[in-house]
Design a protein around this motif. Structure first.
Motif, PDB file in Angstrom:
ATOM      1  N   THR A  55       0.829  -1.206   0.000  1.00 30.45           N
ATOM      2  CA  THR A  55       0.000   0.000   0.000  1.00 30.45           C
ATOM      3  C   THR A  55       0.863   1.256   0.000  1.00 30.45           C
ATOM      4  OG1 THR A  55      -1.778  -1.134   1.199  1.00 30.45           O
ATOM      5  CG2 THR A  55      -1.774   1.272   1.277  1.00 30.45           C
ATOM      6  N   VAL A  56       2.002   1.186   0.716  1.00 33.69           N
ATOM      7  CA  VAL A  56       2.870   2.358   0.844  1.00 33.69           C
ATOM      8  C   VAL A  56       3.673   2.619  -0.424  1.00 33.69           C
ATOM      9  CG1 VAL A  56       4.855   3.315   2.089  1.00 33.69           C
ATOM     10  CG2 VAL A  56       3.009   2.185   3.345  1.00 33.69           C
ATOM     11  N   ALA A  62       9.509  -6.145  -2.574  1.00 31.86           N
ATOM     12  CA  ALA A  62       9.775  -5.793  -1.179  1.00 31.86           C
ATOM     13  C   ALA A  62       8.695  -6.347  -0.259  1.00 31.86           C
ATOM     14  CB  ALA A  62       9.869  -4.276  -1.034  1.00 31.86           C
ATOM     15  N   ALA A  63       7.433  -6.233  -0.687  1.00 26.92           N
ATOM     16  CA  ALA A  63       6.330  -6.729   0.135  1.00 26.92           C
ATOM     17  C   ALA A  63       6.398  -8.250   0.279  1.00 26.92           C
ATOM     18  CB  ALA A  63       4.996  -6.317  -0.479  1.00 26.92           C
ATOM     19  N   ALA A  64       6.694  -8.950  -0.826  1.00 29.52           N
ATOM     20  CA  ALA A  64       6.747 -10.407  -0.795  1.00 29.52           C
ATOM     21  C   ALA A  64       7.895 -10.906   0.073  1.00 29.52           C
ATOM     22  CB  ALA A  64       6.873 -10.949  -2.214  1.00 29.52           C
ATOM     23  N   ILE A  65       9.066 -10.298  -0.089  1.00 29.77           N
ATOM     24  CA  ILE A  65      10.231 -10.717   0.696  1.00 29.77           C
ATOM     25  C   ILE A  65      10.006 -10.461   2.186  1.00 29.77           C
ATOM     26  CG2 ILE A  65      12.663 -10.221   1.149  1.00 29.77           C
ATOM     27  CD1 ILE A  65      12.970  -9.726  -1.872  1.00 29.77           C
ATOM     28  N   ASP A 188      -8.720  -3.704  -6.483  1.00 30.73           N
ATOM     29  CA  ASP A 188      -7.275  -3.677  -6.662  1.00 30.73           C
ATOM     30  C   ASP A 188      -6.603  -4.434  -5.515  1.00 30.73           C
ATOM     31  OD1 ASP A 188      -7.113  -1.990  -4.410  1.00 30.73           O
ATOM     32  OD2 ASP A 188      -7.175  -0.179  -5.648  1.00 30.73           O
ATOM     33  N   THR A 189      -5.269  -4.502  -5.571  1.00 34.61           N
ATOM     34  CA  THR A 189      -4.522  -5.335  -4.617  1.00 34.61           C
ATOM     35  C   THR A 189      -4.704  -4.868  -3.177  1.00 34.61           C
ATOM     36  OG1 THR A 189      -2.872  -5.817  -6.306  1.00 34.61           O
ATOM     37  CG2 THR A 189      -2.231  -6.187  -4.013  1.00 34.61           C
ATOM     38  N   THR A 190      -4.633  -3.578  -2.963  1.00 37.75           N
ATOM     39  CA  THR A 190      -4.726  -3.077  -1.584  1.00 37.75           C
ATOM     40  C   THR A 190      -6.125  -3.282  -1.019  1.00 37.75           C
ATOM     41  OG1 THR A 190      -5.173  -0.845  -2.430  1.00 37.75           O
ATOM     42  CG2 THR A 190      -2.891  -1.381  -1.907  1.00 37.75           C
ATOM     43  N   GLU A 191      -7.150  -3.069  -1.829  1.00 40.17           N
ATOM     44  CA  GLU A 191      -8.519  -3.284  -1.352  1.00 40.17           C
ATOM     45  C   GLU A 191      -8.740  -4.758  -0.990  1.00 40.17           C
ATOM     46  OE1 GLU A 191     -10.809   0.221  -3.935  1.00 40.17           O
ATOM     47  OE2 GLU A 191     -10.673  -1.833  -4.690  1.00 40.17           O
ATOM     48  N   LEU A 192      -8.309  -5.644  -1.885  1.00 35.34           N
ATOM     49  CA  LEU A 192      -8.436  -7.071  -1.606  1.00 35.34           C
ATOM     50  C   LEU A 192      -7.657  -7.453  -0.356  1.00 35.34           C
ATOM     51  CD1 LEU A 192      -9.221  -9.991  -2.333  1.00 35.34           C
ATOM     52  CD2 LEU A 192      -7.195 -10.065  -3.821  1.00 35.34           C
ATOM     53  N   GLY A 193      -6.439  -6.927  -0.230  1.00 35.92           N
ATOM     54  CA  GLY A 193      -5.584  -7.271   0.904  1.00 35.92           C
ATOM     55  C   GLY A 193      -6.187  -6.860   2.233  1.00 35.92           C
ATOM     56  N   TRP A 194      -6.712  -5.650   2.311  1.00 36.04           N
ATOM     57  CA  TRP A 194      -7.259  -5.180   3.581  1.00 36.04           C
ATOM     58  C   TRP A 194      -8.550  -5.902   3.943  1.00 36.04           C
ATOM     59  CZ3 TRP A 194      -4.156  -3.173   6.780  1.00 36.04           C
ATOM     60  CH2 TRP A 194      -3.109  -2.355   6.367  1.00 36.04           C
ATOM     61  N   VAL A 195      -9.376  -6.222   2.928  1.00 37.79           N
ATOM     62  CA  VAL A 195     -10.586  -6.991   3.211  1.00 37.79           C
ATOM     63  C   VAL A 195     -10.210  -8.392   3.692  1.00 37.79           C
ATOM     64  CG1 VAL A 195     -12.639  -8.064   2.201  1.00 37.79           C
ATOM     65  CG2 VAL A 195     -12.040  -5.708   1.618  1.00 37.79           C
ATOM     66  N   LEU A 196      -9.209  -8.981   3.057  1.00 39.65           N
ATOM     67  CA  LEU A 196      -8.780 -10.308   3.460  1.00 39.65           C
ATOM     68  C   LEU A 196      -8.252 -10.316   4.892  1.00 39.65           C
ATOM     69  CD1 LEU A 196      -7.031 -12.815   1.155  1.00 39.65           C
ATOM     70  CD2 LEU A 196      -6.279 -12.633   3.511  1.00 39.65           C
ATOM     71  N   ILE A 197      -7.475  -9.284   5.251  1.00 41.55           N
ATOM     72  CA  ILE A 197      -6.976  -9.186   6.623  1.00 41.55           C
ATOM     73  C   ILE A 197      -8.134  -9.040   7.602  1.00 41.55           C
ATOM     74  CG2 ILE A 197      -5.679  -7.728   8.224  1.00 41.55           C
ATOM     75  CD1 ILE A 197      -3.929  -9.423   6.410  1.00 41.55           C
ATOM     76  N   ALA A 198      -9.124  -8.246   7.219  1.00 45.65           N
ATOM     77  CA  ALA A 198     -10.281  -8.040   8.096  1.00 45.65           C
ATOM     78  C   ALA A 198     -11.080  -9.322   8.290  1.00 45.65           C
ATOM     79  CB  ALA A 198     -11.183  -6.951   7.518  1.00 45.65           C
TER      80      ALA A 198
END
Length: 247
Positions: A55-56, A62-65, A188-198
């Protein structure tokens, strides 16, 4: 204090005590089987770190590693503390598959795809095994309760509870998948990621709670290990008695 004054244990008191013991054992077994609080943390942290970094700076590598590194760190902590590392290892494999998928396709959303496929497959496994009469949650928890598969033929009330719990897990995970897969295509990736975390912890806690409710009301497990030990002891006593008779 006279015998009249001494408190007595009534049948209802004993029943409440037994019920409390069953609930306590069930709670402890669920924590052991699903990793407890630390298991939840190990499940959430790698994905949280991935989506935060992406997101940043939108840097997939970098995120994957970072996600893979923190997964390995969690395993190392388990090993240093001489704790059971199976939940941390499962997290490493999940993150590793996500990293491979994302790196191969160049699409950061694919980091989440293996976990989503696993969730869908697990949902179907819970439902199919419940229909087949061999509920998956019973296969998972049977060894934890030291009952193995005795619930299938010797404890029908417990089999019914395991079947209900498997349906609960299956439907909850299926509902989760119904939310995530459309987002995989549309968001998008960030939206999916934050929903998945939630959606990581609440559905899991709901499924665990329902499992606890069903099992707490079920008959107690049959300790097949204790039965085998008793049989072995009785057999040794018979052999000893036979030898004494011959002497």
């Amino acid at each position: 204090m006279t015998s009249v004054d001494k408190p007595t244990t009534t049948a209802s008191d004993q029943q409440r005590q037994d019920s409390g013991d069953v609930k306590a054992v069930t709670e402890a077994a669920l924590f052991e089987a699903f990793g407890g609080v630390r298991g939840l943390i190990e499940t959430v942290v790698p994905g949280l770190l991935f989506v935060t970094i992406y997101t940043v700076n939108k840097n997939l590598h970098a995120a994957a590693i970072a996600a893979l590194a923190v997964s390995l760190l969690l395993v190392a902590v388990r090993l240093v503390l001489k704790d059971t590392p199976k939940h941390a290892f499962s997290g490493v494999f999940g993150v590793a598959f996500g990293v491979v998928f994302a790196m191969m396709t160049g699409n950061a959303k694919d980091f989440y795809l293996p976990g989503m496929m696993y969730t869908l497959g697990l949902a179907l496994a819970y439902i199919i095994t419940a229909i087949a009469g061999v509920p998956l949650i019973g296969l998972i928890l049977g060894p934890v309760f030291k009952e193995n598969l005795s619930w299938r033929t010797r404890n029908p009330g417990r089999k019914k509870a395991y079947t209900k719990a498997s349906w609960a897990w299956g439907l909850i995970l299926l509902a989760k998948s119904a939310i995530l897969f459309p987002l995989y295509w549309w968001a998008d990736t960030t939206e999916l990621g934050w929903v998945l975390i939630a959606l990581k912890i609440p559905p899991f806690l709901l499924a665990v709670y329902l499992t606890w409710v069903f099992l707490a009301k079920a008959p107690p497990p049959i300790d097949v290990f204790a039965e085998m030990e008793a049989q072995d002891k009785a057999e040794k006593e018979r052999e000893a008695a036979a030898r004494q008779g011959e002497a």
